[in-house]
Scaffold this motif. Sequence first.
Motif, PDB file in Angstrom:
ATOM      1  N   PHE A  38      -9.963   7.268   4.504  1.00 26.52           N
ATOM      2  CA  PHE A  38      -8.543   7.094   4.227  1.00 26.52           C
ATOM      3  C   PHE A  38      -7.788   6.575   5.452  1.00 26.52           C
ATOM      4  CE2 PHE A  38      -9.175   9.793   0.426  1.00 26.52           C
ATOM      5  CZ  PHE A  38      -8.511   8.996  -0.487  1.00 26.52           C
ATOM      6  N   LEU A  39      -8.206   6.972   6.632  1.00 26.54           N
ATOM      7  CA  LEU A  39      -7.593   6.403   7.834  1.00 26.54           C
ATOM      8  C   LEU A  39      -7.923   4.916   7.940  1.00 26.54           C
ATOM      9  CD1 LEU A  39      -8.165   9.239  10.458  1.00 26.54           C
ATOM     10  CD2 LEU A  39      -6.028   8.600   9.334  1.00 26.54           C
ATOM     11  N   LEU A  40      -9.158   4.557   7.627  1.00 28.22           N
ATOM     12  CA  LEU A  40      -9.538   3.143   7.612  1.00 28.22           C
ATOM     13  C   LEU A  40      -8.761   2.390   6.538  1.00 28.22           C
ATOM     14  CD1 LEU A  40     -11.377   0.859   8.613  1.00 28.22           C
ATOM     15  CD2 LEU A  40     -13.108   1.636   6.972  1.00 28.22           C
ATOM     16  N   GLY A  41      -8.603   3.037   5.378  1.00 26.44           N
ATOM     17  CA  GLY A  41      -7.847   2.406   4.297  1.00 26.44           C
ATOM     18  C   GLY A  41      -6.395   2.183   4.665  1.00 26.44           C
ATOM     19  N   SER A  42      -5.794   3.139   5.368  1.00 29.91           N
ATOM     20  CA  SER A  42      -4.412   2.986   5.815  1.00 29.91           C
ATOM     21  C   SER A  42      -4.269   1.794   6.752  1.00 29.91           C
ATOM     22  CB  SER A  42      -3.945   4.267   6.512  1.00 29.91           C
ATOM     23  OG  SER A  42      -2.629   4.142   6.994  1.00 29.91           O
ATOM     24  N   CYS A  43      -5.195   1.691   7.697  1.00 31.66           N
ATOM     25  CA  CYS A  43      -5.148   0.570   8.653  1.00 31.66           C
ATOM     26  C   CYS A  43      -5.381  -0.758   7.956  1.00 31.66           C
ATOM     27  CB  CYS A  43      -6.191   0.777   9.744  1.00 31.66           C
ATOM     28  SG  CYS A  43      -5.853   2.187  10.824  1.00 31.66           S
ATOM     29  N   SER A  44      -6.193  -0.744   6.886  1.00 35.42           N
ATOM     30  CA  SER A  44      -6.499  -2.002   6.189  1.00 35.42           C
ATOM     31  C   SER A  44      -5.285  -2.576   5.472  1.00 35.42           C
ATOM     32  CB  SER A  44      -7.630  -1.775   5.189  1.00 35.42           C
ATOM     33  OG  SER A  44      -7.190  -1.030   4.061  1.00 35.42           O
ATOM     34  N   LEU A  45      -4.271  -1.737   5.212  1.00 37.95           N
ATOM     35  CA  LEU A  45      -3.066  -2.215   4.534  1.00 37.95           C
ATOM     36  C   LEU A  45      -2.053  -2.838   5.492  1.00 37.95           C
ATOM     37  CD1 LEU A  45      -2.334   0.601   1.927  1.00 37.95           C
ATOM     38  CD2 LEU A  45      -3.435  -1.606   1.538  1.00 37.95           C
ATOM     39  N   LEU A  46      -2.242  -2.643   6.784  1.00 38.49           N
ATOM     40  CA  LEU A  46      -1.271  -3.155   7.754  1.00 38.49           C
ATOM     41  C   LEU A  46      -1.113  -4.674   7.695  1.00 38.49           C
ATOM     42  CD1 LEU A  46      -2.013  -0.880  10.845  1.00 38.49           C
ATOM     43  CD2 LEU A  46      -0.226  -0.643   9.103  1.00 38.49           C
ATOM     44  N   PRO A  47      -2.209  -5.460   7.594  1.00 41.06           N
ATOM     45  CA  PRO A  47      -2.021  -6.917   7.463  1.00 41.06           C
ATOM     46  C   PRO A  47      -1.255  -7.298   6.208  1.00 41.06           C
ATOM     47  CG  PRO A  47      -4.278  -6.401   8.091  1.00 41.06           C
ATOM     48  CD  PRO A  47      -3.630  -5.107   7.719  1.00 41.06           C
ATOM     49  N   LEU A  48      -1.490  -6.576   5.108  1.00 41.95           N
ATOM     50  CA  LEU A  48      -0.784  -6.870   3.863  1.00 41.95           C
ATOM     51  C   LEU A  48       0.698  -6.539   4.003  1.00 41.95           C
ATOM     52  CD1 LEU A  48      -1.408  -7.898   1.015  1.00 41.95           C
ATOM     53  CD2 LEU A  48      -1.676  -5.531   0.291  1.00 41.95           C
TER      54      LEU A  48
END
Length: 296
Positions: A38-48
């Motif tokens: 979930f921490l990785l998933g949160s970071c993955s949304l930053l570019p979007l």
Amino acid sequence: MQANIMLLAAAAIWGFGFVAQRLGMNFLEPFAFNGVRFLLGSCSLLPLIWWFSRRRTSQLYGESSLPLAGVLAGAVLFIAASLQQVGLLYTTAAKAGFITGLYLILVPIFGLLLKHTTGITTWLGAILAVIGLYLLSINDDFSMSFGDMLQFIGALFWAIHILLIDHFSGRVSPLKLSAVQFMVCGLLSLGVSLLIETPTLPAILAGWQPILYAGLVSVGVAYTLQVVGQKSANPAHAAIILSLESVFAVLGGVWLLDETLTLRAWFGCGLMLAGMLLSQVRWPDRNKQEPELLPS
């Protein structure tokens, strides 16, 4: 058609995500796995988020409610995801996918407490789903396995989570809310893991493949497909397509994990899928009265 294909791809990614969640626990314990993904998933949304902010779409929302919304949604998400992940230790990905999918029916039923309108198709779908759940999970002695029970309780919290997201959807940016709630869920999961589990960096590195899929692909890629696809798709069609997540969970479990289901369980899955699909059908004259609640 392009929007529907995007939504179908998102459903497939989420369905196969159950396989990644089971495989991930070959390396990490449940709370550690959830924390990292979930921490990785949160970071993955930053570019979007950055991309949409460049297009100034985020200016349509205020930010004052974001901290409260993120913490509340993240806390409920933590409970739902924890029940699901721990439950996968005791049940199959196939069963978990279908039982979790019950949130599609539970959302409009819980919505009655908020004075939402619930049509006859939802009740008919609920009846089919309950019969299907009985055939899928209830044993001859009328007991349910521990893993299936955790998945069912988790479905209740997934439904609460969706209603909570719906409540805040018009007040904060959906993308920013998702990033915050994933961060909260990840931190809570890691906190519990440090208390009762023994996570290690070598174990995280060893399980990089399921972690990457469950965190980056299931969250970052699938969420992007959902957000873009729902812009052009019919809401009712979108809900039906996304409900196929449970079908892909079964396909993934049987294909990649060599899971097996009895004929009775297969019939139960069929009834549950029929109930999920029926619950999303709206008569033409009621479309404007019953807003669609889709997972975020």
